[in-house]
Design an enzyme around this catalytic site. Structure first.
Site, PDB file in Angstrom:
ATOM      1  N   ASN A  62      -1.487  -0.226   7.276  1.00 37.33           N
ATOM      2  CA  ASN A  62      -0.839  -1.454   7.742  1.00 37.33           C
ATOM      3  C   ASN A  62       0.041  -2.113   6.684  1.00 37.33           C
ATOM      4  OD1 ASN A  62      -2.753  -2.550   6.053  1.00 37.33           O
ATOM      5  ND2 ASN A  62      -3.909  -3.558   7.665  1.00 37.33           N
ATOM      6  N   ARG A  97       3.309  -6.651   9.383  1.00 36.91           N
ATOM      7  CA  ARG A  97       2.572  -5.609  10.109  1.00 36.91           C
ATOM      8  C   ARG A  97       3.107  -5.434  11.527  1.00 36.91           C
ATOM      9  NH1 ARG A  97      -2.922  -7.962   7.625  1.00 36.91           N
ATOM     10  NH2 ARG A  97      -3.014  -6.695   5.735  1.00 36.91           N
ATOM     11  N   PHE A 157     -15.596   4.235   7.700  1.00 42.91           N
ATOM     12  CA  PHE A 157     -14.186   4.524   7.442  1.00 42.91           C
ATOM     13  C   PHE A 157     -13.823   4.432   5.959  1.00 42.91           C
ATOM     14  CE2 PHE A 157     -14.476   0.007   8.554  1.00 42.91           C
ATOM     15  CZ  PHE A 157     -13.856  -0.590   7.458  1.00 42.91           C
ATOM     16  N   ARG A 176      -0.802 -14.715   4.618  1.00 47.05           N
ATOM     17  CA  ARG A 176      -1.563 -14.127   5.732  1.00 47.05           C
ATOM     18  C   ARG A 176      -0.778 -14.236   7.038  1.00 47.05           C
ATOM     19  NH1 ARG A 176      -5.790 -10.866   4.639  1.00 47.05           N
ATOM     20  NH2 ARG A 176      -6.739 -11.471   6.599  1.00 47.05           N
ATOM     21  N   GLU A 224      -9.185 -11.462  -7.038  1.00 40.47           N
ATOM     22  CA  GLU A 224      -8.319 -10.286  -6.926  1.00 40.47           C
ATOM     23  C   GLU A 224      -7.185 -10.319  -7.942  1.00 40.47           C
ATOM     24  OE1 GLU A 224      -7.207 -10.141  -2.795  1.00 40.47           O
ATOM     25  OE2 GLU A 224      -9.159  -9.348  -2.201  1.00 40.47           O
ATOM     26  N   LYS A 265       0.818  -1.208   0.000  1.00 44.95           N
ATOM     27  CA  LYS A 265       0.000   0.000   0.000  1.00 44.95           C
ATOM     28  C   LYS A 265       0.861   1.271   0.000  1.00 44.95           C
ATOM     29  CE  LYS A 265      -3.624  -2.285   2.692  1.00 44.95           C
ATOM     30  NZ  LYS A 265      -4.373  -2.196   3.962  1.00 44.95           N
ATOM     31  N   TYR A 284     -12.696  -2.939  -2.678  1.00 43.07           N
ATOM     32  CA  TYR A 284     -13.188  -2.838  -1.300  1.00 43.07           C
ATOM     33  C   TYR A 284     -14.715  -2.765  -1.252  1.00 43.07           C
ATOM     34  CZ  TYR A 284      -8.360  -1.882   0.099  1.00 43.07           C
ATOM     35  OH  TYR A 284      -7.010  -1.963   0.338  1.00 43.07           O
ATOM     36  N   HIS A 323      -1.798  -5.452   1.701  1.00 44.92           N
ATOM     37  CA  HIS A 323      -3.057  -6.185   1.549  1.00 44.92           C
ATOM     38  C   HIS A 323      -2.695  -7.569   1.041  1.00 44.92           C
ATOM     39  CE1 HIS A 323      -7.001  -7.514   0.169  1.00 44.92           C
ATOM     40  NE2 HIS A 323      -6.367  -7.928  -0.923  1.00 44.92           N
ATOM     41  N   THR A 344      -4.848  -7.850  10.358  1.00 43.55           N
ATOM     42  CA  THR A 344      -5.131  -6.529   9.775  1.00 43.55           C
ATOM     43  C   THR A 344      -4.890  -5.413  10.779  1.00 43.55           C
ATOM     44  OG1 THR A 344      -6.760  -7.527   8.307  1.00 43.55           O
ATOM     45  CG2 THR A 344      -6.909  -5.154   8.629  1.00 43.55           C
TER      46      THR A 344
END
Length: 155
Positions: free
Chosen positions: A115, A105, A60, A88, A129, A12, A52, A118, A94
């Site tokens: 964070n 993270r 948010f 993961r 995705e 990100k 998303y 993704h 997250t």
């Protein structure tokens, strides 16, 4: 489980701005994941809403959209045994305040929205995705020579 499972990763804007792209890639490669696609892209509002879509109604979301569209992201597809679950675990939860040290993270973030990374959460979402961010011509099949040192021949 096949060793050619694939998953999507987005580094990100905070990961790029904090100069952590190399750290993230290094973590993935050290685990034995093979990069089969990688590019830097700009996520526009339409792509953000699609990606998303499950969060658009959340309070948010406007901040999330502003954040993810603010700077480029690095999109990657990695391949390996149980790739979704492995990535993961490498990422950590997250909510980075709950992430253990040694995870991406846990080492580099203290936020839920900022964070660093993704990662697809299921094999089904990974498939969707990957198609959302990559054309099939942008993904590569090749033999990773180190593969013989990562997995036993019966895996």
């Amino acid at each position: 489980m096949a060793i050619n499972d694939r998953t999507l990763i987005l580094i990100k804007p905070d990961g790029i701005q904090r100069l952590l792209v190399g750290e993230v890639i290094s973590s993935l490669e050290k685990k034995g994941l093979k990069i089969v696609g990688m590019k830097m892209i700009h996520v526009d509002k339409a792509l953000a809403k699609e990606h998303y879509s499950h969060l658009v109604s959340k309070p948010f979301y406007p901040d999330l959209e502003k954040f993810i569209t603010s700077y480029p992201v690095v999109a990657m597809v990695v391949e390996g045994k149980e790739a979704v679950d492995v990535v993961r675990l490498l990422c950590g939860p997250t909510n980075a305040t709950k992430a253990e040290g040694g995870t991406i993270r846990g080492d580099f973030s203290n936020s839920t929205s900022r964070n660093i990374i993704h990662a697809s959460d299921t094999e089904e979402s990974a498939e969707k995705e990957i198609k959302r961010f990559f054309k099939s011509s942008e993904l590569f099949d090749y033999k990773l020579v180190a593969q013989d040192f990562l997995y036993a021949s019966d895996e």
